[in-house]
Design a protein around this motif. Sequence first.
Motif, PDB file in Angstrom:
ATOM      1  N   MET A  58      18.052   8.495   4.395  1.00 46.06           N
ATOM      2  CA  MET A  58      17.776   7.150   3.304  1.00 46.06           C
ATOM      3  C   MET A  58      17.525   5.761   3.891  1.00 46.06           C
ATOM      4  O   MET A  58      17.311   4.858   5.227  1.00 46.06           O
ATOM      5  N   GLN A  59      15.772   5.622   3.584  1.00 46.27           N
ATOM      6  CA  GLN A  59      15.588   5.067   4.865  1.00 46.27           C
ATOM      7  C   GLN A  59      13.520   4.728   3.384  1.00 46.27           C
ATOM      8  O   GLN A  59      13.220   5.080   2.783  1.00 46.27           O
ATOM      9  N   GLY A  60      13.963   3.056   3.407  1.00 45.11           N
ATOM     10  CA  GLY A  60      12.700   2.067   2.933  1.00 45.11           C
ATOM     11  C   GLY A  60      11.157   2.942   2.947  1.00 45.11           C
ATOM     12  O   GLY A  60      10.810   2.751   4.655  1.00 45.11           O
ATOM     13  N   ALA A  61      10.590   2.466   2.174  1.00 49.57           N
ATOM     14  CA  ALA A  61       9.502   2.330   2.646  1.00 49.57           C
ATOM     15  C   ALA A  61       8.409   1.339   3.742  1.00 49.57           C
ATOM     16  O   ALA A  61       8.779  -0.240   3.307  1.00 49.57           O
ATOM     17  N   MET A  62       7.300   1.080   4.194  1.00 47.62           N
ATOM     18  CA  MET A  62       6.187   0.080   4.369  1.00 47.62           C
ATOM     19  C   MET A  62       5.827  -0.599   3.860  1.00 47.62           C
ATOM     20  O   MET A  62       5.599  -0.395   2.878  1.00 47.62           O
ATOM     21  N   THR A  63       6.273  -1.847   4.018  1.00 41.66           N
ATOM     22  CA  THR A  63       5.006  -2.908   2.730  1.00 41.66           C
ATOM     23  C   THR A  63       4.370  -2.946   2.805  1.00 41.66           C
ATOM     24  O   THR A  63       3.090  -2.916   3.991  1.00 41.66           O
ATOM     25  N   PRO A  64       3.294  -2.656   2.009  1.00 47.68           N
ATOM     26  CA  PRO A  64       1.872  -2.017   2.246  1.00 47.68           C
ATOM     27  C   PRO A  64       1.085  -3.641   2.687  1.00 47.68           C
ATOM     28  O   PRO A  64       1.861  -4.717   1.787  1.00 47.68           O
ATOM     29  N   ILE A  65       0.101  -3.714   2.820  1.00 49.31           N
ATOM     30  CA  ILE A  65      -1.099  -4.869   2.972  1.00 49.31           C
ATOM     31  C   ILE A  65      -2.115  -4.735   1.764  1.00 49.31           C
ATOM     32  O   ILE A  65      -2.736  -3.815   1.444  1.00 49.31           O
ATOM     33  N   LYS A  66      -2.029  -5.853   1.284  1.00 54.45           N
ATOM     34  CA  LYS A  66      -2.988  -6.284  -0.050  1.00 54.45           C
ATOM     35  C   LYS A  66      -4.331  -6.718   0.727  1.00 54.45           C
ATOM     36  O   LYS A  66      -3.551  -8.613   0.752  1.00 54.45           O
ATOM     37  N   GLU A  67      -5.502  -7.059   0.399  1.00 47.94           N
ATOM     38  CA  GLU A  67      -6.304  -8.429   0.833  1.00 47.94           C
ATOM     39  C   GLU A  67      -6.608  -9.932  -0.248  1.00 47.94           C
ATOM     40  O   GLU A  67      -6.400  -9.099  -1.310  1.00 47.94           O
ATOM     41  N   PRO A  78      -0.912  -9.874   2.799  1.00 53.99           N
ATOM     42  CA  PRO A  78      -1.769 -10.606   3.268  1.00 53.99           C
ATOM     43  C   PRO A  78      -1.799  -8.997   4.611  1.00 53.99           C
ATOM     44  O   PRO A  78      -1.706  -8.728   5.435  1.00 53.99           O
ATOM     45  N   GLN A  79      -3.300  -9.282   4.360  1.00 46.00           N
ATOM     46  CA  GLN A  79      -4.395  -9.151   5.595  1.00 46.00           C
ATOM     47  C   GLN A  79      -3.762  -9.193   6.845  1.00 46.00           C
ATOM     48  O   GLN A  79      -3.672 -10.631   6.431  1.00 46.00           O
ATOM     49  N   ASN A  80      -3.653  -8.820   8.315  1.00 45.39           N
ATOM     50  CA  ASN A  80      -3.284  -9.727   9.534  1.00 45.39           C
ATOM     51  C   ASN A  80      -4.395 -10.756   9.517  1.00 45.39           C
ATOM     52  O   ASN A  80      -3.181 -11.683  10.264  1.00 45.39           O
ATOM     53  N   GLU A  81      -5.395 -10.644   9.232  1.00 48.02           N
ATOM     54  CA  GLU A  81      -6.152 -12.350   9.600  1.00 48.02           C
ATOM     55  C   GLU A  81      -5.352 -13.147   9.459  1.00 48.02           C
ATOM     56  O   GLU A  81      -5.196 -14.349   9.612  1.00 48.02           O
ATOM     57  N   LEU A  82      -5.384 -13.301   7.799  1.00 46.57           N
ATOM     58  CA  LEU A  82      -4.857 -14.288   6.835  1.00 46.57           C
ATOM     59  C   LEU A  82      -3.545 -14.514   7.294  1.00 46.57           C
ATOM     60  O   LEU A  82      -2.888 -15.678   7.384  1.00 46.57           O
ATOM     61  N   PHE A 122       6.843 -15.345   8.154  1.00 47.81           N
ATOM     62  CA  PHE A 122       6.620 -15.340   7.351  1.00 47.81           C
ATOM     63  C   PHE A 122       6.770 -14.157   5.912  1.00 47.81           C
ATOM     64  O   PHE A 122       7.284 -14.058   6.400  1.00 47.81           O
ATOM     65  N   GLU A 123       6.893 -15.444   5.267  1.00 46.48           N
ATOM     66  CA  GLU A 123       7.619 -14.477   3.090  1.00 46.48           C
ATOM     67  C   GLU A 123       6.382 -13.700   3.114  1.00 46.48           C
ATOM     68  O   GLU A 123       5.149 -14.449   2.802  1.00 46.48           O
ATOM     69  N   GLU A 124       6.731 -12.504   2.900  1.00 52.74           N
ATOM     70  CA  GLU A 124       5.708 -11.880   1.956  1.00 52.74           C
ATOM     71  C   GLU A 124       5.887 -12.246   0.325  1.00 52.74           C
ATOM     72  O   GLU A 124       6.233 -13.273   0.257  1.00 52.74           O
ATOM     73  N   ILE A 125       4.921 -11.353   0.207  1.00 48.19           N
ATOM     74  CA  ILE A 125       4.430 -12.378  -1.203  1.00 48.19           C
ATOM     75  C   ILE A 125       4.628 -11.151  -2.052  1.00 48.19           C
ATOM     76  O   ILE A 125       4.805 -10.084  -2.153  1.00 48.19           O
TER      77      ILE A 125
END
Length: 256
Positions: free
Chosen positions: A1-10, A211-215, A228-231
């Motif tokens: 059982m392994q979870g997925a990575m959090t997607p990055i959205k611009e 969000p993207q790493n730069e932001l 930082f809390e994911e959205i």
Amino acid sequence: MQGAMTPIKEIQLEQMTQLRERSKTVSVILNKELQSYLKTITPLFSPRKVLGEYMQSASRDKVVGAEKNYSIILENYKAVLRDAFGYNAKLSSPVSAIQNELVAEPWVYSDDLDGTVLSFSSPVRWVLSYDCSYDLPRLIAEKLKGEQPHYDSITPFVLNALVVWLLLENSPGLVRLLEGLGYTVSIERQPKIAGTLPFVVLTSRVAAFRPQNELVRMVSQFSGSTGFEEIIDVDQIDAIENPLQAKLQSLLNAQG
């Protein structure tokens, strides 16, 4: 059982305030729902089901498999404390009583964003464990500061995580129950933070993104925070599927 990575959205910086407000609204509801479920199912997660007579308890009844379970936990307990925290730890038998009080704390992890190490928390993923004065966010905060977790704090934390992990490993019915309530159950590890310690993680059907790493770096610099809390991706809520409905529909489609 392994979870997925959090997607990055611009996204754009000017979108952050509204997205965070909407995310917070959904997060509050998700947390209340999960806490309500935990109050109902807690009796099913008694740590004595794993440790039996190897845990201090008013009951003297033996539990089938307790000796094997204790050996597995002892082996992992010593390895984690030695390799991840530098402690040569012993585990008494019977171990001190673990109160059957389930808690679900936000899943927190660290990530290196091109030289900037931040901690991220998820509003849609939680670590399932027994109540303890020490938790994953505190562990990560101490690790990022280069601090050594105190022996008296980290040892019950490690033991609790191992017991709830082994309970679910031995109880596929409990996993199905949690999945029936709408959560994906996965076993996650953070090698740089806690070595091979397994964490039981519950993931909601509601999606979240980073969000993207730069932001992210820009926002953390403005706020002076290392966290930082994911959205929550509220635009995806309408696309949430009911697993039972999907399964039934698949069966009917297969029949033509």
